[in-house]
Design a protein around this motif. Structure first.
Motif, PDB file in Angstrom:
ATOM      1  N   ILE A   1      39.927  31.307  35.533  1.00 28.33           N
ATOM      2  CA  ILE A   1      38.808  31.779  36.147  1.00 28.33           C
ATOM      3  C   ILE A   1      38.728  30.576  37.437  1.00 28.33           C
ATOM      4  N   VAL A   2      39.085  29.290  37.337  1.00 22.84           N
ATOM      5  CA  VAL A   2      39.053  28.343  38.135  1.00 22.84           C
ATOM      6  C   VAL A   2      40.025  28.485  39.283  1.00 22.84           C
ATOM      7  N   TRP A   3      41.327  28.912  38.991  1.00 22.58           N
ATOM      8  CA  TRP A   3      42.107  29.460  39.961  1.00 22.58           C
ATOM      9  C   TRP A   3      42.055  30.494  40.810  1.00 22.58           C
ATOM     10  N   SER A   4      41.417  31.482  39.987  1.00 21.34           N
ATOM     11  CA  SER A   4      41.098  32.892  40.560  1.00 21.34           C
ATOM     12  C   SER A   4      40.006  32.621  41.743  1.00 21.34           C
ATOM     13  N   SER A   5      39.227  31.795  41.352  1.00 26.96           N
ATOM     14  CA  SER A   5      38.035  31.401  42.469  1.00 26.96           C
ATOM     15  C   SER A   5      38.617  31.002  44.003  1.00 26.96           C
ATOM     16  N   PHE A   6      39.820  30.373  43.925  1.00 28.31           N
ATOM     17  CA  PHE A   6      40.241  30.085  45.239  1.00 28.31           C
ATOM     18  C   PHE A   6      41.313  31.318  46.064  1.00 28.31           C
TER      19      PHE A   6
ATOM     20  N   ASN B   1      40.382  34.811  45.163  1.00 25.64           N
ATOM     21  CA  ASN B   1      39.333  35.970  45.583  1.00 25.64           C
ATOM     22  C   ASN B   1      37.959  35.399  45.530  1.00 25.64           C
ATOM     23  N   ASP B   2      37.466  35.939  46.659  1.00 28.28           N
ATOM     24  CA  ASP B   2      36.096  35.721  47.036  1.00 28.28           C
ATOM     25  C   ASP B   2      34.981  36.232  45.909  1.00 28.28           C
ATOM     26  N   LYS B   3      35.410  37.287  45.269  1.00 27.55           N
ATOM     27  CA  LYS B   3      34.530  37.788  44.269  1.00 27.55           C
ATOM     28  C   LYS B   3      34.419  36.815  43.027  1.00 27.55           C
ATOM     29  N   ALA B   4      35.780  36.388  42.590  1.00 27.26           N
ATOM     30  CA  ALA B   4      35.958  35.516  41.594  1.00 27.26           C
ATOM     31  C   ALA B   4      35.319  34.308  41.846  1.00 27.26           C
ATOM     32  N   GLY B   5      35.108  33.647  43.104  1.00 23.82           N
ATOM     33  CA  GLY B   5      34.505  32.514  43.526  1.00 23.82           C
ATOM     34  C   GLY B   5      33.126  32.538  43.218  1.00 23.82           C
TER      35      GLY B   5
END
Length: 635
Positions: free
Chosen positions: A565-570, A572-576
């Motif tokens: 989830i940390v990596w996805s946040s960088f 994908n805006d929605k994941a962030g």
């Protein structure tokens, strides 16, 4: 006068079976197609026999040439049906007969001879003739036609008996039942020509074959209309017992539990049906088996290894897209694995182990093809070796405990660490925890590994006075099985007391899986230990099992945000947005947060800015041996 009611019943029954075959969604393999062809031939012979009998009963009203035409159609299709019956039986042995030229000569010659007799019958009446007085009159050589039919029946049965080790017993029994009933119905009709029972007897046989061979309920997965796990096991056992090589392509879906929670079970059930239909469309004579939830096997002992490789790539290419179920886009990630028997696996259990392992292995977020024979990391045979390595390490106490530092954003320094177990074997070399931990959990040896790690951490912390070096606590992973033990709290407390540590120096990490599998016993153990001063962390938060109830009801101190989830946040805006909201919620609930997988300064700055108090990852340090960890702290 002919009794025609039996032919009417035969026609009705045949039409019902044909309709069931056409409407069914089961994979149409070669044997099924032959079965349907026989049904069509039976329908034609039943109709022509019915019409012929009716015309003969009223022969004074109709031309005998109508009857001649009907009888020729009857005998031609009856000959074709009996040949197809022979092929249907041989198909049970699959590839064992297909490339046998001598066998094809044996199959062809009697039928050709019978058709030649029919062709010259117009001039010789050696098979039959029609006259206005006697109606249908048998010729001198009509017995040859019956002899040819009996030859095909007997030949097929004796031939497939040679392969009784690779043909399921229930198929053999039903094929023999078909032969016996057919021959009996022919005899009855010969003895009592007025009773046209031959087609009715054959229709009964087709009905029995349909329910017991073509659609046996205990071998069909009613959810997706493919063969089920039992059907695969029965077939695979036949292959393995007879030492017949075969190939299996497994197609599985990652994180299907998470997808079911997001899209609902009904939606995912529709997806699984679509996937089964797609796989059926890509495979001709190969059978599809649903062996577990969202896992299918494509099995062939005919196609070459290279052909199966090409098929895996073709499936990968087709599946590299978003799946649509109604108006919903389902972001599916597939694992496609090709396994050979006996090159890659030597027994059935190894095959299941291999496909399950690859389906659960963490490999990123994209579809992939795994060729088991080319994969150096794992194959079915390796499992037994890994088991031996685990038990040898337990006996010799040769596991190693590494420590990965954790950075405090408040104190601006390393203030804790996570203990990670490592296994190096003399024969296998380094064995990843992702490989040996599941195996240890499966056979129960994880309990002894947990005990070793906790003992080693306590000894290391005490011997080297880590608290004086700024290490407030060490995080120790606790397995699901350990959480289910009623004496867990006592054993942990005894270990801490043995080495004279303060309970707060140990922080036990519990995975979200453990909270799902054993919530009541876990709650009891946690509260006993928390009362004694031990703290707990919830590990892998955000990997798909997250449930707010566990955060509210269980006495956690730390929540560890999973690296994915940390990596996805960088990326994908929605994941962030999801990460930022999760952090705020967790902080408001009174928990402290550790963000895992920090690999860059940008990630560290971002996670600190949104409120994560502790950061862990390669940006600060990789997991270190005990000696290197001490040097790291001294530096």
């Amino acid at each position: 006068m002919y009794i025609l009611e039996y032919e009417v019943c035969a026609i009705i029954l045949t039409c019902i079976i044909l309709a069931a075959c056409i409407m069914g969604r089961i994979k149409h393999d070669s044997q099924f197609k032959i079965y349907v062809s026989m049904l069509v031939y039976l329908l034609v012979t039943s109709i022509t026999d019915l019409l012929s009998g009716y015309f003969i009963n009223h022969i004074e009203k109709y031309s005998i040439w109508y009857i001649y035409i009907l009888e020729y159609i009857y005998f031609i299709f009856k000959m074709l049906m009996i040949v197809m019956y022979c092929l249907y039986n041989l198909e049970s042995a699959e590839s064992c007969y297909r490339r046998n030229r001598k066998l094809w000569v044996v199959i062809t010659i009697p039928a050709v001879f019978g058709l030649v007799l029919l062709a010259i019958n117009t001039f010789t009446n050696v098979i039959f003739k029609i006259d206005k007085v006697n109606g249908f009159v048998r010729g001198k050589l009509i017995g040859v036609i019956y002899a040819i039919s009996i030859f095909y029946i007997v030949f097929a049965i004796f031939y497939i008996r040679r392969f009784d080790k690779i043909i399921e017993k229930y198929k053999l029994y039903n094929i023999e039942f078909f032969a016996i009933v057919t021959i009996l119905s022919v005899i009855i009709q010969c003895v009592n020509p007025r009773y046209l029972v031959e087609s009715f007897g054959e229709a009964i046989c087709f009905l029995v074959l349909y329910f017991n061979v073509q659609k046996p309920d205990d071998l069909i997965d009613g959810r997706v209309a493919t063969f089920n796990r039992k059907a695969f096991m029965d077939r695979a056992k036949v292959f393995i017992t007879s030492k017949i090589p075969f190939n299996v392509i497994s197609v599985s879906i990652e994180d299907y539990e998470y997808l079911e929670k997001i899209f609902g079970k009904d939606c995912m059930s529709d997806f699984e049906i679509d996937l089964a239909d797609y796989l059926n469309s890509k495979t001709k004579d190969m059978k599809i088996y649903r062996v577990s939830d969202y896992m299918f096997y494509i099995v062939s002992n005919v196609n070459t290894y290279e052909q199966m490789k090409d098929l895996t790539e073709e499936i990968l290419k087709d599946c590299d897209r978003v799946w649509m179920v109604g108006d919903l886009e389902i972001p599916v990630i597939m694992d496609i694995c090709l396994i050979r028997y006996p090159e890659d696996v030597s027994e059935l259990e190894e095959l299941f182990t291999c496909t399950n392992y690859f389906a659960k292995e963490d490999h990123g977020k994209e579809n992939r093809v795994i060729i088991a024979g080319d994969n150096e990391y794992y194959n079915g045979r390796r499992k037994s070796k890994v088991k031996l390595a685990i038990h040898k390490a337990i006996k010799n106490k040769s596991f190693e405990v590494y420590f990965q530092p954790i950075y405090s954003t408040k104190d601006k320094k390393i203030n804790s660490a996570e203990a990670l177990v490592r296994l190096n074997d003399e024969e296998l070399g380094f064995i990843s925890p992702e490989e040996f931990i599941p195996i240890a959990e499966e056979d129960g040896s994880i309990i002894r590994i947990d005990d070793f790690v906790l003992d080693e951490v306590c000894r290391f912390a005490r011997t080297n006075e880590l608290y004086k070096k700024g290490i407030e606590y060490i995080e120790v992973n606790v397995s699901v099985i350990e959480c289910m033990k009623h004496d867990m709290a006592k054993r942990v407390s005894d270990k801490i007391e043995k080495y004279g540590l303060h309970p707060g120096q140990i922080n036990l990490e519990i995975t979200e899986t453990a909270t799902v599998n054993s919530p009541q016993m876990l709650d009891i153990n946690m509260r006993k230990l928390v009362e004694g001063g031990v703290q707990f962390s919830l590990d892998d938060y955000g990997t798909g099992y997250s449930n707010i109830n566990y955060l509210i009801n269980l006495p956690f101190h730390l929540i560890k945000m999973d690296k994915t989830i940390v990596w996805s946040s960088f990326k994908n805006d929605k994941a962030g947005i999801a990460l930022d909201s999760s952090v705020k919620m967790i902080r408001k609930l009174g928990f402290h947060i550790v963000a895992e997988g920090i690999e860059t300064a940008e990630q560290a700055a971002k996670l600190e800015s949104i409120g994560c108090e502790y950061l862990q990852g390669y940006y600060y340090s990789k997991p270190l041996s005990q000696k290197n960890f001490l040097n790291f702290l001294d530096d």
